[in-house]
Design a protein around this motif. Structure first.
Motif, PDB file in Angstrom:
ATOM      1  N   ASP A 192     -19.656   8.299  11.438  1.00 47.79           N
ATOM      2  CA  ASP A 192     -18.704   9.158  12.145  1.00 47.79           C
ATOM      3  C   ASP A 192     -18.831   8.837  13.628  1.00 47.79           C
ATOM      4  OD1 ASP A 192     -16.835  11.112  12.708  1.00 47.79           O
ATOM      5  OD2 ASP A 192     -18.177  12.814  12.362  1.00 47.79           O
TER       6      ASP A 192
ATOM      7  N   ASN B 299     -22.820  10.885  14.137  1.00 54.32           N
ATOM      8  CA  ASN B 299     -23.383  11.875  13.213  1.00 54.32           C
ATOM      9  C   ASN B 299     -22.533  11.969  11.956  1.00 54.32           C
ATOM     10  OD1 ASN B 299     -24.987  13.890  12.169  1.00 54.32           O
ATOM     11  ND2 ASN B 299     -23.701  15.511  13.032  1.00 54.32           N
ATOM     12  N   PRO B 300     -22.965  11.403  10.882  1.00 54.08           N
ATOM     13  CA  PRO B 300     -24.278  10.803  10.672  1.00 54.08           C
ATOM     14  C   PRO B 300     -24.345   9.312  11.013  1.00 54.08           C
ATOM     15  CG  PRO B 300     -23.106  10.930   8.595  1.00 54.08           C
ATOM     16  CD  PRO B 300     -22.202  11.526   9.639  1.00 54.08           C
TER      17      PRO B 300
HETATM   18 MN    MN Z   1     -19.811  14.183  11.672  1.00 49.91          MN
END
Ligand code: MN
Ligand code: GDP
Length: 377
Positions: free
Chosen positions: A209, A195-196
């Motif tokens: 991430d 995320n993302p």
């Molecule tokens: Mn993140």
């Protein structure tokens, strides 16, 4: 004992990304840096612009100023210095990940998580990820159960289709999801999250991430992670003072003197329906400075909503304990304290605490009930 040591271990972003790369999940090129000159070498290696990212275990780095895009060497040095001085969620930044900046048009969310209740893995995905994902309606996230023997290509495609993906994005999504699920199963993860998951203009995907939470009980099967195991800074500090300290996953910080007393306090907390955030045993001589050090330590536990102090003054002077509590309370605001302090001079100790805001009780039972009450919704 009914108390299980918190057995989850979170990896730093750079460790998680190394694992992603090993499983063929695309990640940007990046280098780890511990000081400004290492950041500059990384910039020379990767080329500008780069993203500088604080390597801390707490989430929400973006909002805390721990993720920043830089376009010049000067900015890289300035931001490196700033981020290295940053504390996120009580955690000082010790290193930075310098990463080639990705030009992307959208951010998605993808995770594989162990559902303890159902004892199965589930894959979760959302078309809109990034820092907004927590505030999203639950409905925006689509979910598929993962069979024990793994996720088939068809099941992975179905999840992509539910998100409305097509073309190159759909096929890369399917491949990333299958690799992520394989990683999660083989490495015995509680959670792996991207995320993302950035969507480039050409439809390709890259993990910007990583969040990887391992089951610590499975660590012996994965010796390569033991060296990765990030040290809990609070445990290190507790060791300096000779405290016995164990972080747990509840919200009541338990501090006492003597292992027997602390353990029985934990029993009382559990019996009253509460969950301890830690136990800290001050040991025998709980002098004023040790009491202060213990409180300074537990007030840094992000999940502790109340501090429960149970001291029996044998060798310990209860007035010393009271003075220590007052001292720390005067430094900065912290979670409410429920205390039972008994032993020689206890009246004097209680008098010292009156008007301090610390709630003093005559018995451990009463202090525990007040603490549990304080954290009940
Ligand atoms: Mn993140
Ligand atoms: P978190 O806040 O701790 O989850 O940190 P993230 O690594 O998710 O970063 C926060 C936000 O920074 C992301 O949602 C992205 O929007 C942005 N970000 C992170 N890496 C990059 C990158 O390489 N390029 C760009 N343009 N933005 C990035």
């Amino acid at each position: 004992m009914r108390y299980q040591r918190r057995s989850l271990m979170r990896l730093f972003e750079y460790q998680g990304k190394a694992l992603f790369a090993r499983y063929g999940i695309p990640v940007p090129r990046s280098l780890l840096a511990e000081n400004e000159s290492q950041v500059l070498s990384a910039v020379d290696e990767l080329g500008l612009p780069v993203v500088i990212k604080a390597q801390v275990l707490s989430g929400g780095r973006g909002r805390a100023g721990g993720v920043v895009v830089v376009k010049t060497r000067d900015a890289a040095v300035g931001e490196a210095r700033r981020v290295l001085g940053l504390t996120v969620g009580g955690e000082p930044t010790r290193s930075l990940l310098v990463e080639e900046a990705s030009e992307h048009s959208a951010e998605m969310y993808l995770a594989v998580s162990l559902d303890r209740g159902r004892r199965e893995f589930v894959a979760l995905a959302s078309r809109s990820g990034g820092t907004e994902v927590e505030s999203q309606a639950r409905g925006a996230i689509v979910e598929v159960p993962v069979p024990l023997d793994g996720l088939t290509d068809d099941a992975a495609s179905a999840l992509g289709a539910k998100l409305g993906l097509d073309g190159r994005t759909a096929s890369e999504f399917r491949s990333i999801l299958r690799r992520l699920e394989k990683l999660s199963r083989e490495e015995e993860c509680e959670l792996v999250e991207i995320n993302p998951l950035a969507v480039h203009l050409d439809g390709s995907l890259v993990a910007l991430d990583s969040k990887v939470v391992l089951d610590d009980n499975a660590l012996f099967r994965h010796p390569e992670f033991s060296q990765l195991a990030p040290e809990d800074p609070l445990e290190g500090e507790a060791a300096k003072f000779g405290f016995a300290f164990v972080r747990l996953d509840g919200n009541i910080a338990v501090v006492g003197n003597g292992a027997g007393l602390v353990l029985s306090t934990l029993d009382l907390v559990a019996d009253s329906g509460g969950r301890a955030a830690c136990f800290l045993d001050l040991g025998g001589g709980a002098q004023r400075d040790r009491v202060e050090a213990a409180l300074r330590l537990v007030r840094r536990l992000p999940d502790a909503k109340v501090i429960l102090v149970n001291i029996f003054g044998g060798i310990t002077r209860t007035t010393d304990v009271a003075e220590g509590l007052r001292g720390v309370l005067s430094e900065e605001p912290m979670a409410p304290v429920c205390a039972r302090i008994s032993g020689a001079d206890q009246e004097e100790a209680h008098a010292l605490l009156s008007g301090s805001g610390i709630l003093v009780f005559g018995s451990a039972q009463e202090a525990v009930l007040a603490a549990v009450e304080a954290v009940s919704p």
